[in-house]
Scaffold this motif. Structure first.
Motif, PDB file in Angstrom:
ATOM      1  N   THR A   4       1.189  -1.016  -0.248  1.00 48.80           N
ATOM      2  CA  THR A   4      -0.610   0.058   0.032  1.00 48.80           C
ATOM      3  C   THR A   4       0.757   1.345  -0.421  1.00 48.80           C
ATOM      4  OG1 THR A   4       0.079   0.156   2.675  1.00 48.80           O
ATOM      5  CG2 THR A   4      -2.127  -0.712   1.503  1.00 48.80           C
ATOM      6  N   ASP A   5       2.660   1.094  -0.085  1.00 50.98           N
ATOM      7  CA  ASP A   5       2.989   2.602  -0.734  1.00 50.98           C
ATOM      8  C   ASP A   5       2.532   3.169  -1.076  1.00 50.98           C
ATOM      9  OD1 ASP A   5       5.195   3.326  -1.255  1.00 50.98           O
ATOM     10  OD2 ASP A   5       6.636   2.820   0.582  1.00 50.98           O
ATOM     11  N   THR A   9       1.950   2.494  -5.487  1.00 45.78           N
ATOM     12  CA  THR A   9       0.488   3.043  -5.762  1.00 45.78           C
ATOM     13  C   THR A   9       0.762   3.702  -7.046  1.00 45.78           C
ATOM     14  OG1 THR A   9      -0.660   2.912  -3.902  1.00 45.78           O
ATOM     15  CG2 THR A   9      -1.484   3.752  -5.422  1.00 45.78           C
TER      16      THR A   9
END
Length: 154
Positions: A4-5, A9
């Motif tokens: 989810t960095d 993304t």
């Protein structure tokens, strides 16, 4: 980095935008070439690449070079060459200095079709880019494409 960095993304979103732009352009050109000339984008690209060959040292491309230029596997490129050869647009012959080598040349009919199809390809590309430029997510990519120069062969 985690899945989810934000950097990952953003990278994934950029890749998706580039993929979307490519797909839209290719589909638009494909429809134009098919409807007006009975050619696919890959067939047009292959004729274009092969039409730029010349006699003399380094003038003819090996099948791997052709496959790389049209972004296909060697086996898919061979099948494509065979289809165009069956239509009388390409011809193959043995290399006069190395009997293991096979050259592929565009025939006069292939050159004529390529000449007729080039304006269609160019106009469809321009139309696809103009349409994509209206999308705020794709507009920066369109500007980048418009400023790119063809790579110089090594």
């Amino acid at each position: 980095m985690t899945a989810t960095d934000p950097a990952l993304t953003a990278l994934a979103q950029g890749w998706c935008a580039l993929s979307l732009l490519h797909g839209r352009i290719e589909a638009h050109i494909e429809r134009a070439l098919q409807s007006r000339h009975g050619l696919s984008v890959r067939e047009y690209s292959l004729l274009d690449v092969l039409s730029r060959q010349h006699d003399g040292p380094g003038g003819h491309l090996q099948m791997k070079q052709v496959a790389d230029a049209v972004v296909l596997s060697q086996s898919a490129t061979t099948r494509l060459v065979t289809r165009l050869e069956d239509r009388g647009l390409l011809e193959r012959y043995l290399c006069p200095t190395d009997r293991r080598g096979i050259y592929t040349n565009v025939t006069e009919a292939g050159l004529k079709l390529l000449e007729e199809a080039r304006p269609t390809n160019d106009a469809a590309l321009r139309q696809a880019l103009d349409e994509a430029a209206k999308n705020p997510e794709l507009a920066p990519l369109v500007r980048t494409v418009e400023t790119l120069k063809a790579p110089v062969p090594a």
